[in-house]
Design a protein around this motif. Structure first.
Motif, PDB file in Angstrom:
ATOM      1  N   ILE A 178      -1.814   5.551  -1.193  1.00 16.82           N
ATOM      2  CA  ILE A 178      -1.005   5.060  -2.317  1.00 16.82           C
ATOM      3  C   ILE A 178      -0.273   6.231  -2.982  1.00 16.82           C
ATOM      4  CG2 ILE A 178      -1.120   4.021  -4.623  1.00 16.82           C
ATOM      5  CD1 ILE A 178      -3.428   2.287  -3.583  1.00 16.82           C
ATOM      6  N   SER A 179      -0.936   7.376  -3.082  1.00 15.10           N
ATOM      7  CA  SER A 179      -0.347   8.556  -3.730  1.00 15.10           C
ATOM      8  C   SER A 179       0.822   9.132  -2.940  1.00 15.10           C
ATOM      9  CB  SER A 179      -1.423   9.638  -3.920  1.00 15.10           C
ATOM     10  OG  SER A 179      -2.464   9.171  -4.738  1.00 15.10           O
ATOM     11  N   PRO A 188       8.830  -1.471   3.713  1.00 18.22           N
ATOM     12  CA  PRO A 188       7.598  -2.194   3.385  1.00 18.22           C
ATOM     13  C   PRO A 188       6.763  -2.561   4.610  1.00 18.22           C
ATOM     14  CG  PRO A 188       9.394  -3.015   2.041  1.00 18.22           C
ATOM     15  CD  PRO A 188      10.005  -2.064   3.029  1.00 18.22           C
ATOM     16  N   SER A 189       7.422  -2.962   5.706  1.00 16.32           N
ATOM     17  CA  SER A 189       6.697  -3.323   6.927  1.00 16.32           C
ATOM     18  C   SER A 189       5.990  -2.105   7.519  1.00 16.32           C
ATOM     19  CB  SER A 189       7.653  -3.925   7.968  1.00 16.32           C
ATOM     20  OG  SER A 189       8.135  -5.174   7.539  1.00 16.32           O
ATOM     21  N   ALA A 211       0.354  -2.239  -2.824  1.00 19.87           N
ATOM     22  CA  ALA A 211       1.153  -1.243  -3.559  1.00 19.87           C
ATOM     23  C   ALA A 211       2.581  -1.176  -3.047  1.00 19.87           C
ATOM     24  CB  ALA A 211       0.500   0.135  -3.446  1.00 19.87           C
ATOM     25  N   GLY A 212       2.823  -1.736  -1.858  1.00 19.92           N
ATOM     26  CA  GLY A 212       4.167  -1.708  -1.289  1.00 19.92           C
ATOM     27  C   GLY A 212       4.914  -3.017  -1.419  1.00 19.92           C
ATOM     28  N   SER A 216       4.796  -5.802   2.530  1.00 18.07           N
ATOM     29  CA  SER A 216       3.848  -4.757   2.919  1.00 18.07           C
ATOM     30  C   SER A 216       2.423  -5.286   2.952  1.00 18.07           C
ATOM     31  CB  SER A 216       3.948  -3.582   1.932  1.00 18.07           C
ATOM     32  OG  SER A 216       2.979  -2.602   2.221  1.00 18.07           O
ATOM     33  N   LEU A 217       2.058  -6.096   1.964  1.00 12.84           N
ATOM     34  CA  LEU A 217       0.712  -6.662   1.894  1.00 12.84           C
ATOM     35  C   LEU A 217       0.435  -7.564   3.084  1.00 12.84           C
ATOM     36  CD1 LEU A 217      -1.962  -7.257   0.459  1.00 12.84           C
ATOM     37  CD2 LEU A 217      -0.763  -8.990  -0.902  1.00 12.84           C
ATOM     38  N   ASP A 218       1.376  -8.471   3.388  1.00 12.72           N
ATOM     39  CA  ASP A 218       1.186  -9.394   4.513  1.00 12.72           C
ATOM     40  C   ASP A 218       1.054  -8.627   5.830  1.00 12.72           C
ATOM     41  OD1 ASP A 218       1.303 -11.526   2.807  1.00 12.72           O
ATOM     42  OD2 ASP A 218       3.397 -12.022   3.236  1.00 12.72           O
ATOM     43  N   THR A 219       1.884  -7.603   6.002  1.00 16.85           N
ATOM     44  CA  THR A 219       1.845  -6.804   7.229  1.00 16.85           C
ATOM     45  C   THR A 219       0.534  -6.036   7.343  1.00 16.85           C
ATOM     46  OG1 THR A 219       4.248  -6.509   7.040  1.00 16.85           O
ATOM     47  CG2 THR A 219       3.105  -5.101   8.610  1.00 16.85           C
TER      48      THR A 219
END
Length: 341
Positions: A178-179, A188-189, A211-212, A216-219
């Protein structure tokens, strides 16, 4: 050990572990504790129960039974989390990456650990947790590691230590990823693929992928679940390998049975049912929550049996092995994500 369901000690154990699992689930849903995850919190609560030894003594008859049987039931129910159609839509690239990550990281972590003097059981459990899906992988692979009765306590200590290692390092790498996100200049992907391909627990992949953004979360979830899908074949391969590697020490001439993890067949069947049998999303979510509740009880039971002296004395090199492999994995996933996705 067979437990009579009407023995009072079984119900003591059942209640204690249910309490740990429910509290672990509630705490695991809090913003800052969600990275750690409900399973690891349940394990810690089980360890804390050891401070009140009379409770452990009363429940002893049920602890081993629940840690064994509930573990298998929880892994089976976890199969409902896998949607095979979503995984198929993710494409061949995602599955290939998952295969390379799981096989490569298990091989790398195990060999580094063994070269550093880590015992075989702890090395393969830590490698499995690092390469596949954290605590659930450690608990899924563990039944494939057959040991004599006098080695059972040591094996349980190794299980707890492996879970702790992947939980701590997974949390650390979640914060790192995340940092460094602004420095990576990923879509995002790409960021989701990196998160799902490099982090240990599903909770870690969700926290980082989130965080993206939504894509991004789904991927991240799909990439991570591609690794989870490999838990069943990995359990079979590791069981056969472990039996073969131990064959030389089997001096009594008895022929060992092929270590087929039948509960993993239940895991695959559950994923097939969850994918193709019509049922509401609410029912699926309920089954997955039940899976984590049951697994939380198994983790709490494991925590109640840990030997703290052995836990502290044997972990340093296993941590270093998993840390080294995790660094290599993160670098690999950054390159793969930016090159192929």
């Amino acid at each position: 050990m067979y437990v009579k369901l009407f023995e009072r000690g079984f119900y003591y154990a059942l209640i204690m572990m249910l309490i740990c699992s429910i509290i672990g689930t509630l705490l695991g849903g809090l913003p800052y504790l969600s990275i750690i995850g409900a399973l690891v919190i349940s394990l810690i609560l089980g360890m804390l129960f050891q401070l009140y030894r009379p409770a452990i003594d009363k429940a002893e008859v049920g602890i081993g039974f629940i840690s064994n049987k509930f573990l298998r039931l929880g892994i089976i129910l976890l199969g409902f989390k896998l949607n095979l159609i979503d995984l198929a839509h993710a494409g061949v690239k995602t599955i290939l990456v998952a295969i390379v990550v799981v096989s490569g990281v298990i091989f790398l972590t195990y060999n580094i650990a063994r070269k550093m003097g880590v015992n075989k059981q702890l090395a393969i459990l830590t490698a499995s947790g690092t390469g596949i899906c954290g605590a659930a992988a450690v608990m899924g692979i563990s039944p494939q590691i057959k040991v004599s009765e006098d080695q059972e306590k040591k094996k349980r200590n190794d299980e707890v230590l492996a879970v702790a290692i992947v939980a701590i390092l997974g949390t650390l790498f979640t914060l790192i990823e995340i940092s460094i996100k602004p420095l990576l200049h990923m879509t995002p992907s790409q960021f989701g693929v990196m998160a799902g391909g490099s982090l240990h627990e599903i909770a870690h992949a969700i926290a980082t992928g989130g965080a993206g953004g939504a894509v991004s979360l789904d991927t991240a979830i799909i990439t991570k679940l591609s690794r989870v899908l490999l838990l069943a074949p990995a359990a079979l391969v590791i069981g056969i390998w472990y039996q073969h590697s131990e064959k030389k020490s089997n001096t009594d001439g008895t022929k060992q049975k092929l270590p087929i993890p039948w509960f993993m067949a239940g895991f695959i069947l559950a994923s097939i049912i969850g994918t193709f049998v019509p049922m509401s999303q609410g029912v699926l979510d309920l089954l997955v929550k039940l899976a984590y509740l049951v697994l939380g009880m198994a983790m709490a039971a494991l925590g109640m049996t840990v030997n703290f002296k052995a836990f502290v004395s044997s972990g340093k090199n296993a941590v270093l092995a998993s840390l080294s492999a995790s660094v290599v994995l993160l670098a690999f996933m950054i390159v793969v994500s930016k090159t192929f996705f």
